[in-house]
Design a protein around this motif. Structure first.
Motif, PDB file in Angstrom:
ATOM      1  N   ALA A  63      73.908  23.315 -10.919  1.00  0.00           N
ATOM      2  CA  ALA A  63      73.835  22.211  -9.965  1.00  0.00           C
ATOM      3  C   ALA A  63      72.385  21.889  -9.621  1.00  0.00           C
ATOM      4  CB  ALA A  63      74.603  22.553  -8.693  1.00  0.00           C
ATOM      5  N   ALA A  64      72.191  20.702  -9.086  1.00  0.00           N
ATOM      6  CA  ALA A  64      70.864  20.303  -8.617  1.00  0.00           C
ATOM      7  C   ALA A  64      70.481  21.143  -7.399  1.00  0.00           C
ATOM      8  CB  ALA A  64      70.882  18.827  -8.252  1.00  0.00           C
ATOM      9  N   THR A  65      69.200  21.215  -7.116  1.00  0.00           N
ATOM     10  CA  THR A  65      68.722  21.959  -5.952  1.00  0.00           C
ATOM     11  C   THR A  65      69.398  21.434  -4.678  1.00  0.00           C
ATOM     12  OG1 THR A  65      66.593  22.300  -7.004  1.00  0.00           O
ATOM     13  CG2 THR A  65      66.670  22.580  -4.619  1.00  0.00           C
ATOM     14  N   GLY A  66      69.925  22.364  -3.884  1.00  0.00           N
ATOM     15  CA  GLY A  66      70.612  21.968  -2.664  1.00  0.00           C
ATOM     16  C   GLY A  66      72.113  21.857  -2.831  1.00  0.00           C
ATOM     17  N   PHE A  67      72.590  22.028  -4.055  1.00  0.00           N
ATOM     18  CA  PHE A  67      74.027  21.961  -4.322  1.00  0.00           C
ATOM     19  C   PHE A  67      74.466  23.258  -4.996  1.00  0.00           C
ATOM     20  CE2 PHE A  67      72.550  17.628  -4.138  1.00  0.00           C
ATOM     21  CZ  PHE A  67      73.519  16.995  -3.366  1.00  0.00           C
ATOM     22  N   THR A  68      75.744  23.581  -4.854  1.00  0.00           N
ATOM     23  CA  THR A  68      76.273  24.791  -5.481  1.00  0.00           C
ATOM     24  C   THR A  68      77.119  24.490  -6.701  1.00  0.00           C
ATOM     25  OG1 THR A  68      78.169  24.736  -3.979  1.00  0.00           O
ATOM     26  CG2 THR A  68      76.289  26.119  -3.334  1.00  0.00           C
ATOM     27  N   ASN A  69      77.568  23.250  -6.806  1.00  0.00           N
ATOM     28  CA  ASN A  69      78.491  22.899  -7.890  1.00  0.00           C
ATOM     29  C   ASN A  69      78.181  21.524  -8.464  1.00  0.00           C
ATOM     30  OD1 ASN A  69      80.482  24.546  -5.768  1.00  0.00           O
ATOM     31  ND2 ASN A  69      80.736  25.098  -7.904  1.00  0.00           N
ATOM     32  N   SER A  70      78.717  21.309  -9.638  1.00  0.00           N
ATOM     33  CA  SER A  70      78.706  19.978 -10.241  1.00  0.00           C
ATOM     34  C   SER A  70      79.983  19.818 -11.044  1.00  0.00           C
ATOM     35  CB  SER A  70      77.490  19.801 -11.161  1.00  0.00           C
ATOM     36  OG  SER A  70      77.579  20.680 -12.267  1.00  0.00           O
ATOM     37  N   LEU A  71      80.245  18.602 -11.452  1.00  0.00           N
ATOM     38  CA  LEU A  71      81.324  18.328 -12.400  1.00  0.00           C
ATOM     39  C   LEU A  71      80.686  18.251 -13.772  1.00  0.00           C
ATOM     40  CD1 LEU A  71      84.150  15.662 -12.114  1.00  0.00           C
ATOM     41  CD2 LEU A  71      82.837  15.943 -14.209  1.00  0.00           C
ATOM     42  N   LEU A  72      81.199  19.044 -14.699  1.00  0.00           N
ATOM     43  CA  LEU A  72      80.666  19.077 -16.064  1.00  0.00           C
ATOM     44  C   LEU A  72      81.684  18.469 -17.023  1.00  0.00           C
ATOM     45  CD1 LEU A  72      78.989  20.037 -18.533  1.00  0.00           C
ATOM     46  CD2 LEU A  72      80.043  22.298 -18.243  1.00  0.00           C
ATOM     47  N   ALA A  73      81.260  17.436 -17.728  1.00  0.00           N
ATOM     48  CA  ALA A  73      82.055  16.887 -18.829  1.00  0.00           C
ATOM     49  C   ALA A  73      81.365  17.273 -20.128  1.00  0.00           C
ATOM     50  CB  ALA A  73      82.158  15.371 -18.705  1.00  0.00           C
ATOM     51  N   GLY A 130      80.178  10.601 -28.144  1.00  0.00           N
ATOM     52  CA  GLY A 130      79.691  10.339 -29.506  1.00  0.00           C
ATOM     53  C   GLY A 130      78.929  11.508 -30.112  1.00  0.00           C
ATOM     54  N   THR A 131      78.586  12.497 -29.305  1.00  0.00           N
ATOM     55  CA  THR A 131      77.833  13.653 -29.794  1.00  0.00           C
ATOM     56  C   THR A 131      78.595  14.930 -29.481  1.00  0.00           C
ATOM     57  OG1 THR A 131      75.748  12.491 -29.397  1.00  0.00           O
ATOM     58  CG2 THR A 131      75.636  14.892 -29.632  1.00  0.00           C
ATOM     59  N   SER A 132      78.992  15.655 -30.497  1.00  0.00           N
ATOM     60  CA  SER A 132      79.747  16.885 -30.268  1.00  0.00           C
ATOM     61  C   SER A 132      78.911  17.883 -29.469  1.00  0.00           C
ATOM     62  CB  SER A 132      80.148  17.515 -31.602  1.00  0.00           C
ATOM     63  OG  SER A 132      80.918  18.670 -31.386  1.00  0.00           O
ATOM     64  N   GLY A 133      79.504  18.408 -28.422  1.00  0.00           N
ATOM     65  CA  GLY A 133      78.817  19.389 -27.590  1.00  0.00           C
ATOM     66  C   GLY A 133      77.926  18.797 -26.525  1.00  0.00           C
ATOM     67  N   ALA A 134      77.802  17.485 -26.490  1.00  0.00           N
ATOM     68  CA  ALA A 134      76.963  16.847 -25.459  1.00  0.00           C
ATOM     69  C   ALA A 134      77.527  17.150 -24.070  1.00  0.00           C
ATOM     70  CB  ALA A 134      76.899  15.342 -25.675  1.00  0.00           C
ATOM     71  N   THR A 135      76.633  17.345 -23.114  1.00  0.00           N
ATOM     72  CA  THR A 135      77.064  17.670 -21.753  1.00  0.00           C
ATOM     73  C   THR A 135      76.635  16.574 -20.776  1.00  0.00           C
ATOM     74  OG1 THR A 135      75.044  18.946 -21.430  1.00  0.00           O
ATOM     75  CG2 THR A 135      77.028  20.161 -22.106  1.00  0.00           C
ATOM     76  N   PHE A 136      77.423  16.425 -19.715  1.00  0.00           N
ATOM     77  CA  PHE A 136      77.130  15.452 -18.658  1.00  0.00           C
ATOM     78  C   PHE A 136      77.541  16.090 -17.341  1.00  0.00           C
ATOM     79  CE2 PHE A 136      78.240  11.912 -15.868  1.00  0.00           C
ATOM     80  CZ  PHE A 136      77.239  10.980 -16.106  1.00  0.00           C
ATOM     81  N   TYR A 137      76.568  16.433 -16.528  1.00  0.00           N
ATOM     82  CA  TYR A 137      76.810  17.030 -15.217  1.00  0.00           C
ATOM     83  C   TYR A 137      76.536  15.978 -14.149  1.00  0.00           C
ATOM     84  CZ  TYR A 137      75.931  21.655 -17.467  1.00  0.00           C
ATOM     85  OH  TYR A 137      75.947  22.769 -18.273  1.00  0.00           O
ATOM     86  N   ILE A 138      77.344  15.996 -13.093  1.00  0.00           N
ATOM     87  CA  ILE A 138      77.079  15.083 -11.982  1.00  0.00           C
ATOM     88  C   ILE A 138      77.468  15.756 -10.668  1.00  0.00           C
ATOM     89  CG2 ILE A 138      79.330  13.915 -12.154  1.00  0.00           C
ATOM     90  CD1 ILE A 138      77.734  11.282 -11.503  1.00  0.00           C
ATOM     91  N   THR A 139      76.667  15.528  -9.649  1.00  0.00           N
ATOM     92  CA  THR A 139      76.973  16.063  -8.315  1.00  0.00           C
ATOM     93  C   THR A 139      76.230  15.233  -7.268  1.00  0.00           C
ATOM     94  OG1 THR A 139      77.139  18.093  -6.994  1.00  0.00           O
ATOM     95  CG2 THR A 139      75.079  17.762  -8.204  1.00  0.00           C
ATOM     96  N   GLY A 140      76.509  15.536  -6.004  1.00  0.00           N
ATOM     97  CA  GLY A 140      75.833  14.818  -4.925  1.00  0.00           C
ATOM     98  C   GLY A 140      76.123  13.333  -4.938  1.00  0.00           C
ATOM     99  N   VAL A 141      77.350  12.976  -5.271  1.00  0.00           N
ATOM    100  CA  VAL A 141      77.685  11.551  -5.383  1.00  0.00           C
ATOM    101  C   VAL A 141      77.950  10.981  -3.991  1.00  0.00           C
ATOM    102  CG1 VAL A 141      79.188   9.853  -6.460  1.00  0.00           C
ATOM    103  CG2 VAL A 141      78.712  12.015  -7.636  1.00  0.00           C
TER     104      VAL A 141
END
Lengths: 374, 62
Positions: free
Chosen positions: A83-93, A228-239
């Motif tokens: 997670a980003a600084t100040g957060f404990t979690n994110s959503l990982l796709a 489109g890219t195998s294994g590509a990651t996308f994390y998002i938090t603090g929305v």
């Protein structure tokens, strides 16, 4: 340091943009300003951090977050502790294949805001409020990514873009959007506003960036495809989605508050084997019935399912029998803010009318799930 | 995505039989859905019906 005692502090130009440490306090950006629930991705009632391969459209993952997927098994979603600084979690796709998105494909993350919670924004009329979306995002890919705002009927869309400059690094993004002065925007317990983050969308559902349009768009044309890219990651938090043109710091709620907000839409209760939920009775010779109270009033009468192996009933003979197919008995389906329900079950045993039963967990980590999601 | 559905029937104390729930299989999970216009599973069930699908009838009440 001297104290400053004054009756008011105003904007030198007579406006309403006085700042304190870069923050512009207004009536709309104090507590309760973030219309997103679980924007810090701290709650995952359904999966408790386990990875979920998305096989079908509208699969709920972390609380209040679901997906669009026009083809099965192209990405997975998981609650992450990265997670980003100040957060404990994110959503990982995570992309599971290198998939070439077809024109009609949509792969995306969705958050739906209840109409009651955006009713003050005045979308659909000339005085619609500007809103600002802010979030922390990280990807193994770099480039221009996309998302969109939509109304509940999904016939008004605002595709927006954001750029990820460095791979595998959390970056803070803000998007300011003038409120939509057209379309129908619900202000009740229905779908008020949809926020999307695209993981790959075809040309049919890609539109012009930074403009409201009649139609269904999930991203600006040409956005980066994560799937489109195998294994590509996308994390998002603090929305965060808030009124106004300034992105204020993420509104961190107490954990119990965030849980209660989530439980308006989804709630499950599991117990160890024989853990007791309630006491009920038998009627019509074979129908166990018992009352159930939710910790938070739910948005509407929810769907119900067994969690794990579901429940069983102890009855007067000392026997324990499994309860099958939970259903509602005599409930008002038009009701909002549902606090209690009367549940009935099928059962493979003959019981005596008005016998008292004790409803317990049928097996370890089992019980009931309720969904009033949007 | 709904793959199958079945009506669930129960009997009121006055012996009237009522269908007030639909059992659906969605994303491989079995859910009981109230007949409730604000419930999004019920909305999805109505779309499923509009696509030409038919639910299994309720089991007879014993």
């Amino acid at each position: 340091m001297a104290d400053l005692n004054v009756n008011s502090i105003g904007d030198a130009s007579g406006g309403t943009t006085t700042t304190v440490n870069g923050y512009t306090p207004t009536a709309s950006n104090m507590a309760g300003r973030n219309r997103i629930i679980n924007g810090g991705m701290v709650l995952d009632q359904r999966n408790a951090g386990a990875s979920v391969t998305i096989t079908t459209d509208n699969t709920f993952t972390l609380d209040r977050w679901s997906t669009a997927a026009t083809a099965a098994s192209k990405f997975s979603v998981q609650q992450s502790t990265t997670a980003a600084t100040g957060f404990t979690n994110s959503l990982l796709a995570t992309s599971l294949t290198a998939y070439s998105v077809a024109a009609g494909d949509i792969f995306a993350l969705k958050h739906t805001i209840e109409g009651f919670n955006v009713s003050d924004l005045g979308f659909g009329v000339a005085s619609a409020s500007t809103v600002t979306v802010s979030f922390w995002v990280r990807s193994s890919l770099t480039g221009t990514f996309g998302g969109a705002l939509q109304n509940g009927a999904q016939n008004r869309s605002y595709p927006f873009s954001f750029t990820i400059n460095a791979a595998n690094t959390f970056e803070y993004k803000t998007v300011t959007i003038a409120g939509d002065t057209s379309g129908t925007w619900l202000t009740n317990n229905g779908k008020g506003l949809l926020l999307w983050f695209s993981l790959g969308t075809g040309t049919t559902y890609s539109g012009t960036a930074n403009a409201w349009a009649s139609g269904l768009y999930f991203q600006p044309t040409g956005s980066t495809s994560v799937v489109g890219t195998s294994g590509a990651t996308f994390y998002i938090t603090g929305v965060q989605l808030e009124a106004g043109s300034v992105a204020t710091p993420f509104e961190t709620r107490q954990y119990g508050q965030e849980l209660a907000l989530c439980q308006r839409y989804y709630f499950e209760e599991r117990k160890p084997i024989y853990g007791t939920f309630s006491v009920g009775r038998v009627f019509n010779s074979k129908t166990p019935q018992f009352g159930y109270k939710f910790p938070t009033p739910m948005r509407t009468l929810p769907s119900v399912a067994n969690a794990g192996s579901g429940c069983g009933a102890w009855y007067s003979s000392g026997s324990f029998t499994q309860l099958l197919s939970p259903a509602y008995y005599q409930e008002d389906s038009s009701k909002e803010n549902v606090s209690t329900v009367s549940l009935i079950f099928a059962i493979n045993a003959s019981l005596t009318d008005n016998t008292t039963i004790t409803v317990s967990s049928w097996a370890a980590n089992s019980g009931l799930s309720f969904s009033a999601e949007l | 995505m709904i793959t199958s559905a079945k009506e669930l029937k129960y009997t009121l104390p006055d012996a009237t039989e009522v269908v007030a729930n639909i059992e659906i299989v969605k994303n491989g999970e079995k859910w009981t859905v109230p007949i409730n216009e604000a419930n999004t599973d019920y909305q999805e069930y109505l779309k499923w019906l509009a696509e030409g699908n038919t639910p299994e009838p309720a089991d007879p009440v014993e």
